[in-house]
Design a protein around this motif. Structure first.
Motif, PDB file in Angstrom:
ATOM      1  N   VAL A   1     -35.406  27.115  66.267  1.00  0.00           N
ATOM      2  CA  VAL A   1     -34.418  26.845  67.315  1.00  0.00           C
ATOM      3  C   VAL A   1     -33.140  27.552  66.894  1.00  0.00           C
ATOM      4  O   VAL A   1     -32.607  27.316  65.808  1.00  0.00           O
ATOM      5  N   TRP A   2     -32.677  28.437  67.754  1.00  0.00           N
ATOM      6  CA  TRP A   2     -31.489  29.239  67.443  1.00  0.00           C
ATOM      7  C   TRP A   2     -30.226  28.425  67.718  1.00  0.00           C
ATOM      8  O   TRP A   2     -30.065  27.858  68.784  1.00  0.00           O
ATOM      9  N   LEU A   3     -29.333  28.409  66.755  1.00  0.00           N
ATOM     10  CA  LEU A   3     -28.036  27.748  66.886  1.00  0.00           C
ATOM     11  C   LEU A   3     -26.941  28.818  66.915  1.00  0.00           C
ATOM     12  O   LEU A   3     -27.194  29.981  66.575  1.00  0.00           O
ATOM     13  N   PRO A   4     -25.728  28.462  67.302  1.00  0.00           N
ATOM     14  CA  PRO A   4     -24.648  29.451  67.212  1.00  0.00           C
ATOM     15  C   PRO A   4     -24.557  29.990  65.787  1.00  0.00           C
ATOM     16  O   PRO A   4     -24.632  29.212  64.818  1.00  0.00           O
ATOM     17  N   PRO A   5     -24.418  31.304  65.618  1.00  0.00           N
ATOM     18  CA  PRO A   5     -24.445  31.889  64.271  1.00  0.00           C
ATOM     19  C   PRO A   5     -23.172  31.688  63.471  1.00  0.00           C
ATOM     20  O   PRO A   5     -23.080  32.152  62.328  1.00  0.00           O
ATOM     21  N   VAL A   6     -22.202  31.005  64.051  1.00  0.00           N
ATOM     22  CA  VAL A   6     -20.928  30.729  63.386  1.00  0.00           C
ATOM     23  C   VAL A   6     -20.552  29.278  63.645  1.00  0.00           C
ATOM     24  O   VAL A   6     -20.726  28.777  64.762  1.00  0.00           O
ATOM     25  N   LYS A   7     -20.071  28.602  62.622  1.00  0.00           N
ATOM     26  CA  LYS A   7     -19.462  27.289  62.815  1.00  0.00           C
ATOM     27  C   LYS A   7     -17.979  27.539  63.033  1.00  0.00           C
ATOM     28  O   LYS A   7     -17.233  27.785  62.076  1.00  0.00           O
ATOM     29  N   PRO A   8     -17.526  27.484  64.289  1.00  0.00           N
ATOM     30  CA  PRO A   8     -16.202  28.028  64.621  1.00  0.00           C
ATOM     31  C   PRO A   8     -15.048  27.162  64.152  1.00  0.00           C
ATOM     32  O   PRO A   8     -15.165  25.945  63.998  1.00  0.00           O
ATOM     33  N   HIS A   9     -13.945  27.829  63.941  1.00  0.00           N
ATOM     34  CA  HIS A   9     -12.667  27.155  63.717  1.00  0.00           C
ATOM     35  C   HIS A   9     -11.985  27.099  65.086  1.00  0.00           C
ATOM     36  O   HIS A   9     -12.293  26.234  65.895  1.00  0.00           O
ATOM     37  N   THR A  10     -11.139  28.040  65.406  1.00  0.00           N
ATOM     38  CA  THR A  10     -10.532  28.118  66.739  1.00  0.00           C
ATOM     39  C   THR A  10     -11.261  29.189  67.545  1.00  0.00           C
ATOM     40  O   THR A  10     -11.584  30.255  67.017  1.00  0.00           O
ATOM     41  N   ILE A  11     -11.513  28.903  68.825  1.00  0.00           N
ATOM     42  CA  ILE A  11     -12.143  29.877  69.710  1.00  0.00           C
ATOM     43  C   ILE A  11     -11.103  30.345  70.722  1.00  0.00           C
ATOM     44  O   ILE A  11     -10.612  29.559  71.535  1.00  0.00           O
ATOM     45  N   PHE A  12     -10.760  31.632  70.653  1.00  0.00           N
ATOM     46  CA  PHE A  12      -9.841  32.250  71.596  1.00  0.00           C
ATOM     47  C   PHE A  12     -10.660  33.005  72.642  1.00  0.00           C
ATOM     48  O   PHE A  12     -11.639  33.672  72.305  1.00  0.00           O
ATOM     49  N   ALA A  13     -10.260  32.930  73.889  1.00  0.00           N
ATOM     50  CA  ALA A  13     -10.957  33.661  74.944  1.00  0.00           C
ATOM     51  C   ALA A  13      -9.946  34.443  75.770  1.00  0.00           C
ATOM     52  O   ALA A  13      -8.844  33.964  76.045  1.00  0.00           O
ATOM     53  N   LEU A  14     -10.341  35.646  76.171  1.00  0.00           N
ATOM     54  CA  LEU A  14      -9.464  36.533  76.920  1.00  0.00           C
ATOM     55  C   LEU A  14      -9.831  36.545  78.388  1.00  0.00           C
ATOM     56  O   LEU A  14     -11.013  36.651  78.736  1.00  0.00           O
ATOM     57  N   GLY A  15      -8.828  36.440  79.222  1.00  0.00           N
ATOM     58  CA  GLY A  15      -9.016  36.598  80.647  1.00  0.00           C
ATOM     59  C   GLY A  15      -8.552  37.974  81.093  1.00  0.00           C
ATOM     60  O   GLY A  15      -7.560  38.502  80.568  1.00  0.00           O
ATOM     61  N   LEU A  16      -9.277  38.576  82.034  1.00  0.00           N
ATOM     62  CA  LEU A  16      -8.868  39.836  82.662  1.00  0.00           C
ATOM     63  C   LEU A  16      -8.550  40.922  81.634  1.00  0.00           C
ATOM     64  O   LEU A  16      -7.539  41.627  81.750  1.00  0.00           O
ATOM     65  N   ASN A  17      -9.434  41.096  80.648  1.00  0.00           N
ATOM     66  CA  ASN A  17      -9.172  42.090  79.605  1.00  0.00           C
ATOM     67  C   ASN A  17      -9.872  43.421  79.861  1.00  0.00           C
ATOM     68  O   ASN A  17      -9.869  44.293  78.998  1.00  0.00           O
ATOM     69  N   TYR A  18     -10.489  43.561  81.017  1.00  0.00           N
ATOM     70  CA  TYR A  18     -11.036  44.844  81.447  1.00  0.00           C
ATOM     71  C   TYR A  18     -10.407  45.171  82.800  1.00  0.00           C
ATOM     72  O   TYR A  18     -10.435  44.338  83.718  1.00  0.00           O
ATOM     73  N   ALA A  19      -9.858  46.362  82.932  1.00  0.00           N
ATOM     74  CA  ALA A  19      -9.153  46.726  84.163  1.00  0.00           C
ATOM     75  C   ALA A  19     -10.085  46.676  85.369  1.00  0.00           C
ATOM     76  O   ALA A  19      -9.665  46.260  86.462  1.00  0.00           O
ATOM     77  N   ASP A  20     -11.361  47.094  85.189  1.00  0.00           N
ATOM     78  CA  ASP A  20     -12.275  47.088  86.328  1.00  0.00           C
ATOM     79  C   ASP A  20     -12.600  45.672  86.791  1.00  0.00           C
ATOM     80  O   ASP A  20     -12.769  45.410  87.979  1.00  0.00           O
ATOM     81  N   HIS A  21     -12.645  44.734  85.845  1.00  0.00           N
ATOM     82  CA  HIS A  21     -12.900  43.337  86.214  1.00  0.00           C
ATOM     83  C   HIS A  21     -11.691  42.747  86.931  1.00  0.00           C
ATOM     84  O   HIS A  21     -11.827  42.004  87.914  1.00  0.00           O
ATOM     85  N   ALA A  22     -10.478  43.075  86.433  1.00  0.00           N
ATOM     86  CA  ALA A  22      -9.263  42.603  87.102  1.00  0.00           C
ATOM     87  C   ALA A  22      -9.206  43.130  88.536  1.00  0.00           C
ATOM     88  O   ALA A  22      -8.893  42.402  89.482  1.00  0.00           O
TER      89      ALA A  22
END
Length: 252
Positions: free
Chosen positions: A36-57
């Motif tokens: 059973v595959w688990l996340p490969p990292v036990k995370p500390h803080t998870i940062f996520a980016l919004g609209l970081n590709y011009a074509d997606h924006a």
């Protein structure tokens, strides 16, 4: 080297890829189909980016941001390869987001762009699902959009940074039931990996196992219950999961 965290016969193991199999930390060689595959990292803080590709924006009719649009995610959101992603019954639009995940290897603050790669441990594939029905504002995605249980598959591998020659020139692809629906490249990020590490560390300390999800290119479409979704990034791996409905509660 490709690293993983898996469950095998009731125990959690760190593992590495070996001859298309997995070498567990116990020394045992097992099939990738037997774990059973688990996340490969036990995370500390998870940062996520919004609209970081011009074509997606542009796809969403937004002007490209002038500085990184960052929000935080909880560890409850992460699931592993071949996991199930729950689509709420009341939604009309839930889409995938294939993203390069950057995993930090040590702590730092006020990191300069030219030194940023020294702080990276490796890279993984992430599929950061979003539910547009709950979206109030793309510049401030609310908790119901981006912090739902099971809706951020990541993995299967954490790939050592030394094995990726240029993380800013990798193909990203998403397939639904075998059909290609998204195709982009990390070279099209508005804010690259070095920019993001310099920006985040300018006002806060970054730590080992912090994860930066770097955004997604254009091509997000709705997914349905039963869909098999595969997100892949060149040189890093293919991440598979299945969309399911909310489990039915049984009244006793």
């Amino acid at each position: 080297m490709k690293h993983a965290i898996v469950a095998y016969k009731g125990k959690i193991h760190n593992a590495i890829e070996e001859f298309d199999s997995l070498r567990l930390d116990s020394g045992q060689l097992v099939s990738v189909d037997d774990v059973v595959w688990l996340p490969p990292v036990k995370p500390h803080t998870i940062f996520a980016l919004g609209l970081n590709y011009a074509d997606h924006a542009a796809e969403l009719s937004f002007t490209a941001p002038k500085e990184p649009l960052v929000f935080l995610k909880g560890p409850n959101t992460l699931t592993g390869h071949k996991s199930e992603a729950v689509r709420p019954e009341d939604v009309s639009y839930m889409h995938y987001e294939c993203e390069l995940a950057v995993v930090l290897g040590k702590s730092g603050k006020n990191i300069k762009k030219e030194d940023a790669y020294e702080y990276i441990k490796g890279y993984s594939v992430c599929n950061d699902y979003a539910i547009r029905d709950y979206l109030e504002n793309y510049y401030r995605p609310n908790l119901r959009v981006k912090n739902r249980d099971s809706l951020t598959p990541i993995g299967p591998w954490l790939v050592d940074k030394e094995d990726i020659k240029d993380p800013m020139n990798l193909e990203l692809k998403t397939y639904i039931n075998g059909e290609l629906v998204q195709h982009g490249s990390t070279k099209d990020m508005i804010f690259n990996i070095q920019d993001l590490i310099e920006y985040l560390s300018s006002f806060m300390t970054l730590n080992e196992n912090d994860i930066i999800l770097t955004g997604t290119p254009k091509g997000s479409v709705d997914t349905k219950v039963g869909d098999q979704v595969l997100t892949e990034i060149e040189g890093i791996g293919s991440l598979q999961n299945t969309i399911i409905a909310n489990p039915v509660s049984v009244k006793v």
